[in-house]
Design a protein around this motif. Structure first.
Motif, short mmCIF file in Angstrom:
data_model
loop_
_atom_site.label_atom_id
_atom_site.label_comp_id
_atom_site.label_asym_id
_atom_site.label_seq_id
_atom_site.Cartn_x
_atom_site.Cartn_y
_atom_site.Cartn_z
N SER A 289 0.85 -1.19 0.00
CA SER A 289 0.00 0.00 0.00
C SER A 289 0.88 1.24 0.00
CB SER A 289 -0.90 0.02 1.23
OG SER A 289 -0.12 0.20 2.41
N ASP A 290 0.29 2.40 -0.28
CA ASP A 290 1.07 3.64 -0.30
C ASP A 290 1.72 3.91 1.05
OD1 ASP A 290 0.23 3.88 -2.88
OD2 ASP A 290 -0.95 5.71 -2.59
N SER A 291 0.98 3.69 2.13
CA SER A 291 1.56 3.95 3.46
C SER A 291 2.69 2.98 3.76
CB SER A 291 0.47 3.84 4.53
OG SER A 291 -0.12 2.55 4.54
N GLU A 292 2.57 1.73 3.32
CA GLU A 292 3.64 0.75 3.52
C GLU A 292 4.88 1.11 2.70
OE1 GLU A 292 1.26 -3.39 4.49
OE2 GLU A 292 1.38 -2.70 2.42
N VAL A 293 4.68 1.64 1.50
CA VAL A 293 5.81 2.07 0.68
C VAL A 293 6.59 3.16 1.42
CG1 VAL A 293 6.48 3.27 -1.43
CG2 VAL A 293 4.78 1.43 -1.52
N LEU A 294 5.89 4.14 1.97
CA LEU A 294 6.56 5.21 2.70
C LEU A 294 7.33 4.67 3.91
CD1 LEU A 294 3.94 8.08 2.66
CD2 LEU A 294 6.29 8.25 1.86
N LEU A 295 6.68 3.78 4.67
CA LEU A 295 7.31 3.28 5.89
C LEU A 295 8.51 2.39 5.60
CD1 LEU A 295 4.16 2.46 8.06
CD2 LEU A 295 5.86 4.25 8.48
N GLN A 296 8.45 1.62 4.52
CA GLN A 296 9.51 0.66 4.25
C GLN A 296 10.57 1.18 3.29
OE1 GLN A 296 8.60 -3.46 3.66
NE2 GLN A 296 6.53 -3.27 4.49
N THR A 299 13.87 6.88 4.29
CA THR A 299 14.56 7.18 5.54
C THR A 299 13.80 8.22 6.35
OG1 THR A 299 15.88 8.87 4.41
CG2 THR A 299 16.84 6.67 4.60
N SER A 300 12.82 8.88 5.72
CA SER A 300 12.07 9.95 6.40
C SER A 300 10.63 9.96 5.89
CB SER A 300 12.74 11.31 6.14
OG SER A 300 12.95 11.49 4.74
N PRO A 301 9.81 8.97 6.27
CA PRO A 301 8.47 8.82 5.71
C PRO A 301 7.57 10.04 5.84
CG PRO A 301 9.08 6.89 6.99
CD PRO A 301 10.14 7.91 7.24
N ALA A 302 7.71 10.79 6.93
CA ALA A 302 6.83 11.94 7.15
C ALA A 302 7.30 13.19 6.45
CB ALA A 302 6.70 12.22 8.65
N ALA A 303 8.47 13.12 5.80
CA ALA A 303 9.05 14.32 5.20
C ALA A 303 9.18 14.24 3.68
CB ALA A 303 10.44 14.59 5.81
N GLU A 304 8.72 13.15 3.09
CA GLU A 304 8.89 12.98 1.65
C GLU A 304 7.93 13.87 0.86
OE1 GLU A 304 11.25 11.57 0.33
OE2 GLU A 304 12.00 10.05 1.72
N PRO A 305 8.32 14.27 -0.36
CA PRO A 305 7.41 15.05 -1.21
C PRO A 305 6.22 14.21 -1.65
CG PRO A 305 9.38 14.39 -2.43
CD PRO A 305 9.62 14.02 -1.00
N PRO A 306 5.14 14.85 -2.10
CA PRO A 306 3.92 14.13 -2.44
C PRO A 306 4.09 13.06 -3.52
CG PRO A 306 3.51 16.49 -2.28
CD PRO A 306 4.99 16.31 -2.20
N HIS A 307 5.08 13.24 -4.42
CA HIS A 307 5.23 12.32 -5.54
C HIS A 307 6.12 11.12 -5.20
CE1 HIS A 307 8.54 15.28 -5.90
NE2 HIS A 307 9.26 14.23 -6.27
N VAL A 309 5.79 8.18 -3.56
CA VAL A 309 5.27 6.84 -3.80
C VAL A 309 5.07 6.60 -5.29
CG1 VAL A 309 3.31 5.29 -3.41
CG2 VAL A 309 4.20 6.67 -1.52
N GLU A 310 4.50 7.58 -5.97
CA GLU A 310 4.25 7.43 -7.41
C GLU A 310 5.57 7.23 -8.16
OE1 GLU A 310 4.08 8.78 -11.55
OE2 GLU A 310 4.94 9.95 -9.90
N THR A 311 6.62 7.93 -7.74
CA THR A 311 7.93 7.78 -8.38
C THR A 311 8.49 6.38 -8.15
OG1 THR A 311 8.44 10.13 -8.17
CG2 THR A 311 10.30 8.63 -8.42
N ASP A 312 8.37 5.86 -6.93
CA ASP A 312 8.83 4.50 -6.66
C ASP A 312 8.10 3.49 -7.53
OD1 ASP A 312 10.77 5.09 -4.87
OD2 ASP A 312 9.78 4.22 -3.11
#
Length: 349
Positions: A289-296, A299-307, A309-312
């Motif tokens: 899921s998008d939230s799992e992508v950020l967490l896993q 290095t800074s899930p709460a500070a990433e730009p909006p794009h 997950v889409e970039t990954d």
């Protein structure tokens, strides 16, 4: 040797008249963080409006570097040089004030710092006069709730990091330690990192204030900046993928990725290899899921730009569709792009 306001830096005072060899990176960072002149420079940079960089005929001739890339540019050919998407990474600019030649990198891990600086300095020439240096990015992530990263496709060299230390502080320590060991003098003009580059959002998360910048090559002036996708220069997805897979290619061990040929003003994307099982790994990651992508995968899930997950997901799609690295880099040859008259890039090989 690092200088601030023309004076050598020591661990006990950032304005001392003598240097002390062997000063650790931690001591140097502490001294630099407390230097009034550098704090004032960070304040001015943070207060400067962010510049949005666009591409096309009306846009400036620019060179952009992604994470773990570097480039050396000639001001006669390039108007702007920069990077963005920095959270726990450090953007480094070194400028030879006599020739105007500039080298830029986007450093992401301590193990590439020493070799990376050797690469950056290679085309700047020897000079008795100090080179200007700007270090920007790497917000204070020491309070992060994420203790280690499991997504090795994205942060393959990140590894485990102490929760109280974060990723940014060890990287900053290594950078200043390596610079201070050189015989060449480096006049530190910006040290907008760690506490000098951190804000707290409405949810209580620490975030970087300045996440990108450009330098005007003719003047050496640095401004906060963000880049439109097309202005990040050619071959975006392949270059992003190199960040992940390069750690497993021995040719890139402890080195920054080559990306631009300053003599010919062409982008020459140096090759790297990846194993066929990257396609299977990419498929598994794309199921998150998008939230799992950020967490896993950050290095800074709460500070990433909006794009983020889409970039990954675009990177993983490419790896699934191109499991064989030779389809991307035939015979381990670089991908070469020439600048066209309208400012865009055309692939030649």
């Amino acid at each position: 040797m690092l200088l601030v306001d023309g004076e050598p830096v020591t661990s006990s005072s950032a304005l001392s008249g003598s240097s002390r060899t062997g000063s650790s990176g931690r001591e140097l960072v502490a001294a630099l963080m407390g230097n009034p002149g550098l704090c004032a420079a960070s304040e001015r940079l943070r207060a400067t409006p962010e510049r949005r960089i666009s591409s096309g005929p009306e846009g400036p001739r620019n060179v952009y570097v992604f994470q773990r890339e570097y480039a050396t540019v000639d001001p006669a050919r390039v108007e702007l040089v920069g990077t963005d998407e920095m959270t726990t990474c450090v953007g480094v600019i070194i400028r030879n004030n006599k020739t105007g030649m500039i080298s830029i990198s986007h450093m992401d891990f301590p193990k590439i710092v020493e070799g990376g600086f050797k690469q950056m300095l290679e085309l700047l020439g020897a000079d008795n006069a100090p080179f200007d240096v700007h270090l920007i990015g790497a917000f204070d992530d020491s309070s992060t709730k994420i203790e280690f990263i499991t997504c090795w496709v994205v942060h393959s060299s990140g590894g485990k990091r102490n929760k109280q230390e974060g990723y940014s502080h060890p990287l900053c320590c290594k950078i200043v330690e390596v610079l201070h060991k050189y015989e060449q003098q480096f006049h530190l003009r910006s040290f907008c990192v760690l506490g000098n580059n951190t804000m707290t959002d409405s949810y209580g998360n620490a975030r970087p204030i300045v996440g990108g910048f450009v330098m005007q090559t003719s003047s050496g002036v640095v401004t906060p900046a963000s880049f439109e996708m097309a202005s990040r220069c050619p071959d975006e997805i392949v270059r992003r993928i190199r960040v992940s897979v390069s750690s497993y290619d021995p040719n890139w061990k402890a080195k920054l990725l080559e990306t631009y040929d300053t003599h010919a003003d062409i982008f020459q994307i140096a090759p790297t290899r990846w194993m066929p099982d990257w396609a299977e790994i990419a498929f598994s990651l794309n199921e998150l899921s998008d939230s799992e992508v950020l967490l896993q995968c950050s290095t800074s899930p709460a500070a990433e730009p909006p794009h983020f997950v889409e970039t990954d997901r675009r990177k993983w799609k490419y790896l699934m569709e191109n499991p064989d690295w030779e389809d991307t880099f035939p015979k381990y040859s670089p991908r070469v792009f020439h600048r066209t008259n309208d400012g865009s890039w055309s692939r030649q090989s």
